[in-house]
Design a protein around this motif. Structure first.
Motif, PDB file in Angstrom:
ATOM      1  N   LEU A 201       0.875  -1.249  -0.009  1.00  0.00           N
ATOM      2  CA  LEU A 201      -0.006  -0.043  -0.002  1.00  0.00           C
ATOM      3  C   LEU A 201       0.827   1.334   0.074  1.00  0.00           C
ATOM      4  CD1 LEU A 201      -2.766  -1.230   2.547  1.00  0.00           C
ATOM      5  CD2 LEU A 201      -2.990  -0.921   0.098  1.00  0.00           C
ATOM      6  N   ALA A 202       1.855   1.144   0.814  1.00  0.00           N
ATOM      7  CA  ALA A 202       2.752   2.440   0.820  1.00  0.00           C
ATOM      8  C   ALA A 202       3.520   2.640  -0.525  1.00  0.00           C
ATOM      9  CB  ALA A 202       3.996   2.004   2.077  1.00  0.00           C
ATOM     10  N   GLY A 203       3.642   1.475  -1.113  1.00  0.00           N
ATOM     11  CA  GLY A 203       4.303   1.407  -2.516  1.00  0.00           C
ATOM     12  C   GLY A 203       3.490   1.942  -3.347  1.00  0.00           C
ATOM     13  N   ALA A 204       2.181   1.698  -3.523  1.00  0.00           N
ATOM     14  CA  ALA A 204       1.219   2.258  -4.249  1.00  0.00           C
ATOM     15  C   ALA A 204       1.213   3.775  -4.161  1.00  0.00           C
ATOM     16  CB  ALA A 204      -0.279   1.606  -4.088  1.00  0.00           C
ATOM     17  N   ALA A 205       1.272   4.250  -3.065  1.00  0.00           N
ATOM     18  CA  ALA A 205       1.125   5.749  -2.306  1.00  0.00           C
ATOM     19  C   ALA A 205       2.442   6.402  -3.008  1.00  0.00           C
ATOM     20  CB  ALA A 205       1.150   5.892  -0.851  1.00  0.00           C
ATOM     21  N   TYR A 206       3.471   5.787  -3.006  1.00  0.00           N
ATOM     22  CA  TYR A 206       4.812   6.253  -3.574  1.00  0.00           C
ATOM     23  C   TYR A 206       4.679   6.359  -5.080  1.00  0.00           C
ATOM     24  CZ  TYR A 206       9.760   6.751  -4.957  1.00  0.00           C
ATOM     25  OH  TYR A 206      11.040   7.109  -5.446  1.00  0.00           O
ATOM     26  N   MET A 207       4.175   5.518  -5.809  1.00  0.00           N
ATOM     27  CA  MET A 207       4.246   5.369  -7.131  1.00  0.00           C
ATOM     28  C   MET A 207       3.369   6.475  -7.649  1.00  0.00           C
ATOM     29  SD  MET A 207       4.137   1.495  -8.210  1.00  0.00           S
ATOM     30  CE  MET A 207       4.490   1.770  -9.786  1.00  0.00           C
ATOM     31  N   ILE A 208       2.334   6.711  -7.251  1.00  0.00           N
ATOM     32  CA  ILE A 208       1.248   7.999  -7.375  1.00  0.00           C
ATOM     33  C   ILE A 208       1.582   9.142  -6.902  1.00  0.00           C
ATOM     34  CG2 ILE A 208      -0.962   8.924  -6.689  1.00  0.00           C
ATOM     35  CD1 ILE A 208      -2.153   6.297  -6.412  1.00  0.00           C
ATOM     36  N   SER A 209       2.645   9.273  -6.047  1.00  0.00           N
ATOM     37  CA  SER A 209       3.203  10.744  -5.598  1.00  0.00           C
ATOM     38  C   SER A 209       3.969  11.007  -6.669  1.00  0.00           C
ATOM     39  CB  SER A 209       3.736  10.485  -4.286  1.00  0.00           C
ATOM     40  OG  SER A 209       4.994   9.717  -4.174  1.00  0.00           O
ATOM     41  N   LYS A 210       4.855  10.158  -7.303  1.00  0.00           N
ATOM     42  CA  LYS A 210       5.860  10.156  -8.182  1.00  0.00           C
ATOM     43  C   LYS A 210       5.368  10.453  -9.718  1.00  0.00           C
ATOM     44  CE  LYS A 210       9.517  10.273  -7.201  1.00  0.00           C
ATOM     45  NZ  LYS A 210      10.601  11.568  -6.634  1.00  0.00           N
ATOM     46  N   SER A 211       4.000  10.287  -9.807  1.00  0.00           N
ATOM     47  CA  SER A 211       3.352  10.402 -11.424  1.00  0.00           C
ATOM     48  C   SER A 211       3.060  11.676 -11.457  1.00  0.00           C
ATOM     49  CB  SER A 211       2.038   9.389 -11.388  1.00  0.00           C
ATOM     50  OG  SER A 211       2.415   8.038 -11.044  1.00  0.00           O
ATOM     51  N   THR A 212       2.753  12.231 -12.653  1.00  0.00           N
ATOM     52  CA  THR A 212       2.551  13.453 -13.115  1.00  0.00           C
ATOM     53  C   THR A 212       1.683  13.397 -14.221  1.00  0.00           C
ATOM     54  OG1 THR A 212       3.358  15.431 -13.987  1.00  0.00           O
ATOM     55  CG2 THR A 212       4.811  13.515 -14.430  1.00  0.00           C
ATOM     56  N   LEU A 213       0.949  14.474 -14.408  1.00  0.00           N
ATOM     57  CA  LEU A 213      -0.006  14.696 -15.585  1.00  0.00           C
ATOM     58  C   LEU A 213       0.798  15.143 -16.597  1.00  0.00           C
ATOM     59  CD1 LEU A 213      -3.423  16.121 -14.205  1.00  0.00           C
ATOM     60  CD2 LEU A 213      -3.123  13.803 -15.247  1.00  0.00           C
ATOM     61  N   LYS A 214       2.050  15.547 -16.634  1.00  0.00           N
ATOM     62  CA  LYS A 214       2.581  15.843 -17.716  1.00  0.00           C
ATOM     63  C   LYS A 214       2.868  15.057 -19.005  1.00  0.00           C
ATOM     64  CE  LYS A 214       5.429  19.527 -15.139  1.00  0.00           C
ATOM     65  NZ  LYS A 214       6.544  19.855 -14.683  1.00  0.00           N
ATOM     66  N   THR A 215       2.569  15.396 -20.143  1.00  0.00           N
ATOM     67  CA  THR A 215       2.668  14.470 -21.101  1.00  0.00           C
ATOM     68  C   THR A 215       3.822  14.364 -22.075  1.00  0.00           C
ATOM     69  OG1 THR A 215       1.563  16.090 -22.569  1.00  0.00           O
ATOM     70  CG2 THR A 215       0.091  14.451 -21.691  1.00  0.00           C
TER      71      THR A 215
END
Length: 216
Positions: A201-215
């Protein structure tokens, strides 16, 4: 029938290859499903999968209606949603780590299973806060649907088709999580499984936090 014949075979093939690769690549949804299956079993984890599918369909609807362009144009609006999702995933991870600590002390055998509704809502919120979902269904889906009349319907057809592609992937990872939990017969092994669920679950949070909407 007219909808089916309006599809470009090359685009459909590209859609299948692209989204199958995305579906089987471990990401926030996979980690969430693994964490849920460890604690709740594969049966209840179907509610978690349904939450992922629901969020994906939501973004497909937004894309079909042209609303996803708003999120892509103003990513700051989405940042708030993203960080709320990250915070909630960390809260769930904290619950798993707490259960692991209690089990290691012999105070509890296992974390209390969540309700199907809670699993659905938490997965829906998690996937809804994942910027990659916006990009996949807001930016990529229109490309594979092709231009011309009926584009919105083709986009929704592809989004529904993706459920058939994504379900086996999530089911596979849920099975792995459930099989791992079967070995948790002692307090120490139960603690290890709860800790692993928290880490997922923490890993999922980390991956989302590092994601961006920039294309770009």
């Amino acid at each position: 029938m007219e909808l089916l014949t309006s599809f470009d075979a090359t685009l459909v093939f590209g859609f299948v290859v692209t989204f199958m690769a995305l579906n089987f690549t471990p990401g926030p949804a996979v980690l969430k499903v693994v964490g849920d299956s460890i604690t709740n079993g594969i049966g209840k984890t179907h509610a978690s999968m349904a939450g992922v599918f629901g969020a994906n369909l939501m973004y497909a609807l937004l894309a079909a209606g042209g609303m996803s362009a708003l999120l892509l144009s103003f990513p700051v609006l989405f940042e708030t949603v993203k960080w709320i999702g990250v915070a909630y995933l960390l809260y769930l991870a904290y619950g798993s780590f707490k259960a692991a600590f209690s089990a290691s002390l012999g105070e509890a055998k296992e974390q209390k299973p969540a309700s199907a509704l809670r699993l659905f809502l938490t997965s829906f919120a998690m996937q809804g806060a994942n910027p990659k979902s916006v990009l996949s269904f807001g930016a990529m889906l229109p490309v594979f649907a092709g231009e011309g009349d009926g584009m919105a319907l083709r986009m929704m057809a592809l989004a529904v088709f993706n459920i058939a592609l994504e379900y086996p992937a999530l089911l596979f990872y849920a099975y792995l999580g459930t099989r791992a939990s079967k070995f948790a017969v002692s307090a120490r092994s139960r603690a290890a499984m709860d800790a692993f669920a928290g880490t997922a679950l923490a890993g999922a949070a980390y991956m989302i936090s590092k994601s961006t909407l920039k294309t770009q």
